[in-house]
Design a protein around this motif. Sequence first.
Motif, PDB file in Angstrom:
ATOM      1  N   ASN A 404      -3.723  -0.897   9.933  1.00 43.63           N
ATOM      2  CA  ASN A 404      -4.147  -0.655  11.311  1.00 43.63           C
ATOM      3  C   ASN A 404      -3.189  -1.237  12.331  1.00 43.63           C
ATOM      4  OD1 ASN A 404      -6.409   0.801  10.470  1.00 43.63           O
ATOM      5  ND2 ASN A 404      -7.399  -1.135   9.932  1.00 43.63           N
ATOM      6  N   GLY A 405      -1.930  -1.242  11.975  1.00 47.14           N
ATOM      7  CA  GLY A 405      -0.927  -1.681  12.939  1.00 47.14           C
ATOM      8  C   GLY A 405      -0.817  -3.192  13.024  1.00 47.14           C
ATOM      9  N   LEU A 406      -0.200  -3.623  14.105  1.00 42.52           N
ATOM     10  CA  LEU A 406       0.109  -5.048  14.246  1.00 42.52           C
ATOM     11  C   LEU A 406      -1.012  -5.736  15.012  1.00 42.52           C
ATOM     12  CD1 LEU A 406       3.890  -4.563  15.082  1.00 42.52           C
ATOM     13  CD2 LEU A 406       2.911  -5.313  12.915  1.00 42.52           C
ATOM     14  N   GLU A 407      -1.784  -6.509  14.291  1.00 41.41           N
ATOM     15  CA  GLU A 407      -2.934  -7.195  14.891  1.00 41.41           C
ATOM     16  C   GLU A 407      -3.038  -8.540  14.177  1.00 41.41           C
ATOM     17  OE1 GLU A 407      -6.567  -8.802  14.904  1.00 41.41           O
ATOM     18  OE2 GLU A 407      -6.263  -7.431  13.202  1.00 41.41           O
ATOM     19  N   ARG A 408      -3.193  -9.624  14.966  1.00 40.96           N
ATOM     20  CA  ARG A 408      -2.984 -10.971  14.400  1.00 40.96           C
ATOM     21  C   ARG A 408      -3.858 -11.315  13.199  1.00 40.96           C
ATOM     22  NH1 ARG A 408      -4.155 -14.246  19.864  1.00 40.96           N
ATOM     23  NH2 ARG A 408      -3.478 -12.280  20.706  1.00 40.96           N
ATOM     24  N   MET A 409      -5.161 -10.894  13.240  1.00 43.90           N
ATOM     25  CA  MET A 409      -6.054 -11.253  12.122  1.00 43.90           C
ATOM     26  C   MET A 409      -5.613 -10.551  10.836  1.00 43.90           C
ATOM     27  SD  MET A 409      -8.540 -13.153  13.387  1.00 43.90           S
ATOM     28  CE  MET A 409     -10.131 -12.862  12.663  1.00 43.90           C
ATOM     29  N   SER A 410      -5.259  -9.244  10.963  1.00 52.74           N
ATOM     30  CA  SER A 410      -4.840  -8.523   9.741  1.00 52.74           C
ATOM     31  C   SER A 410      -3.525  -9.084   9.231  1.00 52.74           C
ATOM     32  CB  SER A 410      -4.653  -7.033   9.980  1.00 52.74           C
ATOM     33  OG  SER A 410      -5.332  -6.578  11.065  1.00 52.74           O
ATOM     34  N   ILE A 411      -2.668  -9.504  10.152  1.00 47.17           N
ATOM     35  CA  ILE A 411      -1.382 -10.071   9.733  1.00 47.17           C
ATOM     36  C   ILE A 411      -1.625 -11.347   8.927  1.00 47.17           C
ATOM     37  CG2 ILE A 411       0.697 -11.237  10.605  1.00 47.17           C
ATOM     38  CD1 ILE A 411       0.534  -9.268  13.052  1.00 47.17           C
ATOM     39  N   GLU A 412      -2.489 -12.186   9.462  1.00 48.47           N
ATOM     40  CA  GLU A 412      -2.783 -13.463   8.804  1.00 48.47           C
ATOM     41  C   GLU A 412      -3.358 -13.223   7.399  1.00 48.47           C
ATOM     42  OE1 GLU A 412      -4.976 -15.915  11.604  1.00 48.47           O
ATOM     43  OE2 GLU A 412      -5.231 -17.380   9.983  1.00 48.47           O
ATOM     44  N   ARG A 413      -4.291 -12.260   7.338  1.00 51.13           N
ATOM     45  CA  ARG A 413      -4.920 -11.954   6.041  1.00 51.13           C
ATOM     46  C   ARG A 413      -3.878 -11.437   5.051  1.00 51.13           C
ATOM     47  NH1 ARG A 413      -9.355 -10.150   8.815  1.00 51.13           N
ATOM     48  NH2 ARG A 413      -8.562  -8.015   8.915  1.00 51.13           N
ATOM     49  N   ALA A 414      -3.007 -10.527   5.527  1.00 51.53           N
ATOM     50  CA  ALA A 414      -2.008  -9.925   4.622  1.00 51.53           C
ATOM     51  C   ALA A 414      -1.064 -11.013   4.092  1.00 51.53           C
ATOM     52  CB  ALA A 414      -1.225  -8.848   5.361  1.00 51.53           C
ATOM     53  N   ILE A 415      -0.640 -11.909   4.962  1.00 48.49           N
ATOM     54  CA  ILE A 415       0.290 -12.966   4.522  1.00 48.49           C
ATOM     55  C   ILE A 415      -0.385 -13.832   3.466  1.00 48.49           C
ATOM     56  CG2 ILE A 415       1.495 -15.075   5.267  1.00 48.49           C
ATOM     57  CD1 ILE A 415       2.165 -13.644   7.901  1.00 48.49           C
ATOM     58  N   LYS A 416      -1.643 -14.182   3.701  1.00 49.51           N
ATOM     59  CA  LYS A 416      -2.341 -15.025   2.719  1.00 49.51           C
ATOM     60  C   LYS A 416      -2.527 -14.298   1.390  1.00 49.51           C
ATOM     61  CE  LYS A 416      -4.315 -18.320   5.821  1.00 49.51           C
ATOM     62  NZ  LYS A 416      -5.296 -18.554   6.860  1.00 49.51           N
ATOM     63  N   ARG A 417      -2.817 -12.982   1.471  1.00 50.22           N
ATOM     64  CA  ARG A 417      -2.997 -12.220   0.214  1.00 50.22           C
ATOM     65  C   ARG A 417      -1.722 -12.244  -0.627  1.00 50.22           C
ATOM     66  NH1 ARG A 417      -5.084  -6.521   2.144  1.00 50.22           N
ATOM     67  NH2 ARG A 417      -4.839  -5.900  -0.050  1.00 50.22           N
ATOM     68  N   VAL A 418      -0.571 -12.102   0.047  1.00 54.41           N
ATOM     69  CA  VAL A 418       0.693 -12.075  -0.720  1.00 54.41           C
ATOM     70  C   VAL A 418       1.086 -13.486  -1.161  1.00 54.41           C
ATOM     71  CG1 VAL A 418       3.157 -11.523  -0.629  1.00 54.41           C
ATOM     72  CG2 VAL A 418       1.530 -10.023   0.483  1.00 54.41           C
ATOM     73  N   MET A 419       0.911 -14.457  -0.287  1.00 59.15           N
ATOM     74  CA  MET A 419       1.449 -15.794  -0.562  1.00 59.15           C
ATOM     75  C   MET A 419       0.522 -16.646  -1.428  1.00 59.15           C
ATOM     76  SD  MET A 419       4.424 -15.868   0.837  1.00 59.15           S
ATOM     77  CE  MET A 419       4.977 -17.528   1.202  1.00 59.15           C
ATOM     78  N   LEU A 420      -0.809 -16.451  -1.299  1.00 59.07           N
ATOM     79  CA  LEU A 420      -1.720 -17.390  -1.957  1.00 59.07           C
ATOM     80  C   LEU A 420      -2.597 -16.759  -3.030  1.00 59.07           C
ATOM     81  CD1 LEU A 420      -2.994 -19.283   1.237  1.00 59.07           C
ATOM     82  CD2 LEU A 420      -1.245 -20.049  -0.341  1.00 59.07           C
ATOM     83  N   ASP A 421      -2.928 -15.482  -2.877  1.00 57.37           N
ATOM     84  CA  ASP A 421      -3.933 -14.892  -3.770  1.00 57.37           C
ATOM     85  C   ASP A 421      -3.336 -14.414  -5.099  1.00 57.37           C
ATOM     86  OD1 ASP A 421      -5.533 -15.339  -1.660  1.00 57.37           O
ATOM     87  OD2 ASP A 421      -6.063 -13.236  -1.280  1.00 57.37           O
ATOM     88  N   LYS A 422      -4.249 -14.174  -6.032  1.00 59.09           N
ATOM     89  CA  LYS A 422      -3.869 -13.602  -7.337  1.00 59.09           C
ATOM     90  C   LYS A 422      -3.202 -12.245  -7.156  1.00 59.09           C
ATOM     91  CE  LYS A 422      -5.757 -14.217 -11.667  1.00 59.09           C
ATOM     92  NZ  LYS A 422      -6.562 -14.586 -12.632  1.00 59.09           N
ATOM     93  N   GLU A 423      -3.676 -11.533  -6.130  1.00 59.66           N
ATOM     94  CA  GLU A 423      -3.133 -10.203  -5.815  1.00 59.66           C
ATOM     95  C   GLU A 423      -1.611 -10.295  -5.604  1.00 59.66           C
ATOM     96  OE1 GLU A 423      -4.975  -8.887  -2.238  1.00 59.66           O
ATOM     97  OE2 GLU A 423      -4.233  -6.829  -2.454  1.00 59.66           O
ATOM     98  N   GLY A 424      -1.194 -11.337  -4.894  1.00 61.33           N
ATOM     99  CA  GLY A 424       0.234 -11.542  -4.619  1.00 61.33           C
ATOM    100  C   GLY A 424       0.984 -11.819  -5.915  1.00 61.33           C
ATOM    101  N   GLU A 425       0.335 -12.563  -6.824  1.00 62.14           N
ATOM    102  CA  GLU A 425       0.959 -12.864  -8.116  1.00 62.14           C
ATOM    103  C   GLU A 425       1.211 -11.562  -8.887  1.00 62.14           C
ATOM    104  OE1 GLU A 425       2.946 -14.620 -10.626  1.00 62.14           O
ATOM    105  OE2 GLU A 425       2.384 -15.629  -8.765  1.00 62.14           O
ATOM    106  N   GLY A 426       0.196 -10.657  -8.842  1.00 65.58           N
ATOM    107  CA  GLY A 426       0.335  -9.357  -9.509  1.00 65.58           C
ATOM    108  C   GLY A 426       1.513  -8.586  -8.924  1.00 65.58           C
ATOM    109  N   MET A 427       1.659  -8.631  -7.610  1.00 62.96           N
ATOM    110  CA  MET A 427       2.779  -7.914  -6.965  1.00 62.96           C
ATOM    111  C   MET A 427       4.109  -8.489  -7.425  1.00 62.96           C
ATOM    112  SD  MET A 427       1.557  -7.604  -3.085  1.00 62.96           S
ATOM    113  CE  MET A 427      -0.116  -7.183  -2.772  1.00 62.96           C
ATOM    114  N   ARG A 428       4.150  -9.811  -7.505  1.00 63.74           N
ATOM    115  CA  ARG A 428       5.386 -10.461  -7.953  1.00 63.74           C
ATOM    116  C   ARG A 428       5.762  -9.993  -9.367  1.00 63.74           C
ATOM    117  NH1 ARG A 428       6.753 -14.343  -4.307  1.00 63.74           N
ATOM    118  NH2 ARG A 428       4.777 -14.608  -3.277  1.00 63.74           N
ATOM    119  N   GLN A 429       4.724  -9.873 -10.228  1.00 67.02           N
ATOM    120  CA  GLN A 429       5.019  -9.437 -11.606  1.00 67.02           C
ATOM    121  C   GLN A 429       5.509  -7.984 -11.622  1.00 67.02           C
ATOM    122  OE1 GLN A 429       1.414 -10.248 -13.752  1.00 67.02           O
ATOM    123  NE2 GLN A 429       1.730 -12.465 -13.630  1.00 67.02           N
ATOM    124  N   ARG A 430       4.849  -7.145 -10.829  1.00 66.18           N
ATOM    125  CA  ARG A 430       5.240  -5.721 -10.840  1.00 66.18           C
ATOM    126  C   ARG A 430       6.633  -5.524 -10.248  1.00 66.18           C
ATOM    127  NH1 ARG A 430      -0.319  -5.258 -10.180  1.00 66.18           N
ATOM    128  NH2 ARG A 430      -0.209  -5.474  -7.928  1.00 66.18           N
TER     129      ARG A 430
END
Length: 465
Positions: A404-430
Amino acid sequence: MEEDQQTNPRSSQICQRVILFPLPYQGHLTPMFRLAYILHTQGFKITIIHPQQFSPNQSNYPHFTFKSISDGFSDIQSYMPEQPDASFFINYLNNNCINSFRDCLAELLADHNEPPVACLITDAEYYLAQDVANSLKVPRLVFWPCTIVAVLVYRDLSFFYDKGYFNLTRKDPEFETRVPKYPALKIKDIVKIATNPKDLGEFQTNVVKQIKASSGIIWNSFIQPEEPILENLRQDFSVPIFTLGPLQMYFPASISNLLEQDRSFFSWLDAQAPKSVIYVSFGSIARISQSEFQEVAHGLANTGFPFLWVVRPGMVKGSEWLEWLPENFLEKVAGKGRIVKWCPQDEVLAHPATGCFWTHSGWNSTLESICIGVPMICSPCVVGQPIVARYVCDVWKIGILLENGLERMSIERAIKRVMLDKEGEGMRQRISRLKEEVTISFKEGGSSHMSLKSLIYYISSLQFL
Ligand code: UDP
């Protein structure tokens, strides 16, 4: 060596010239200069034709010969729109350089003091070059600097226009649905490609027509992730296709930079923890609004992760550089964040401190991230970027799309998903697996390796028309 001689009868004594005509945009120039280097290492003499206004720093390329052609840029001010986009300049170059390009090419072909010309390679978007090549009877290969699927989507732009896709808005239920012909893409991705879809559709129809009339397509891509699409392409484009990318595997260093690189932040980057830094860059053309710029700033500051942010002068509409940063932003992020105008992106991505790449999904940036194995956050703007972002996030699953474009809450969530969550770990492996596929494609017998060999053989045995 023995094998080289089997696939390329002239590998040890090629003495031919290849003439390249790159488009003077960073995302087009960099891969095309890399291609020029590759051909040079394979024994070809290289001549680069460029519009007068966009003169590369020739001292960086002592092995190449350069020919400047007049482009009429001094007259352009009188009819330039207030906010010209890239397609305005590309159309302008096509129409205003064509005569001087023809004269220059004719002169080069007639120069018998130089080795004979094997072929011309132009950026695909110089579509008028095909008529020139035909009239001078020289084979023209095209260089396509984006993903393979983009050429198919561009071919169909006018069809999408007629279907009314570009009249749809967020409120229409269809907006979020998949494109029947390209189920990986959503209709909203197509809508995002063009601000002026009718003109872009007509322009791309010409580009595609002249690609089909060319003597071959050189792709900065590798087969594995794009294999199903490549089959689709082969059914409609009967010319030879060479997928020899990612070209930065041959020359990783940033070359042909149009902007000066800042290196002053490296001591700061060296001091950051491994995989902790968000690197943010929206490439060389994308522009964002002042409010989007502020949302990016807030989003970055709110996550608390260190960041390196490339803000190109002119990237924020209606401003020179950082005027629209939120109040006291620089004081607030002091020590945590750095802002630069341009940097050696390849070195930043390869730095151990870099943990995530927030990108506009330009094709070069995406390939650079894959080659190094850094997961992405994608905020595409126009042209091929929404297509690339959708593949990165939904098909290869190596990034998160800011839907949904550039919006601070979604940005914050996306960064945390990649940097901290298991989801980000999966991306790193792929992405590590994809990086491995790139390495395999460059080994003896791999797809990019074989494609380069066939290209060299093909070029050295091309006949004038
Ligand atoms: N780039 C760079 N320094 C920067 C930002 C970008 O060297 O600070 C390079 C990047 O490595 C890539 C190119 O600029 O090779 C951008 O090309 P891309 O296709 O990603 O996007 P475009 O600029 O065409 O939109």
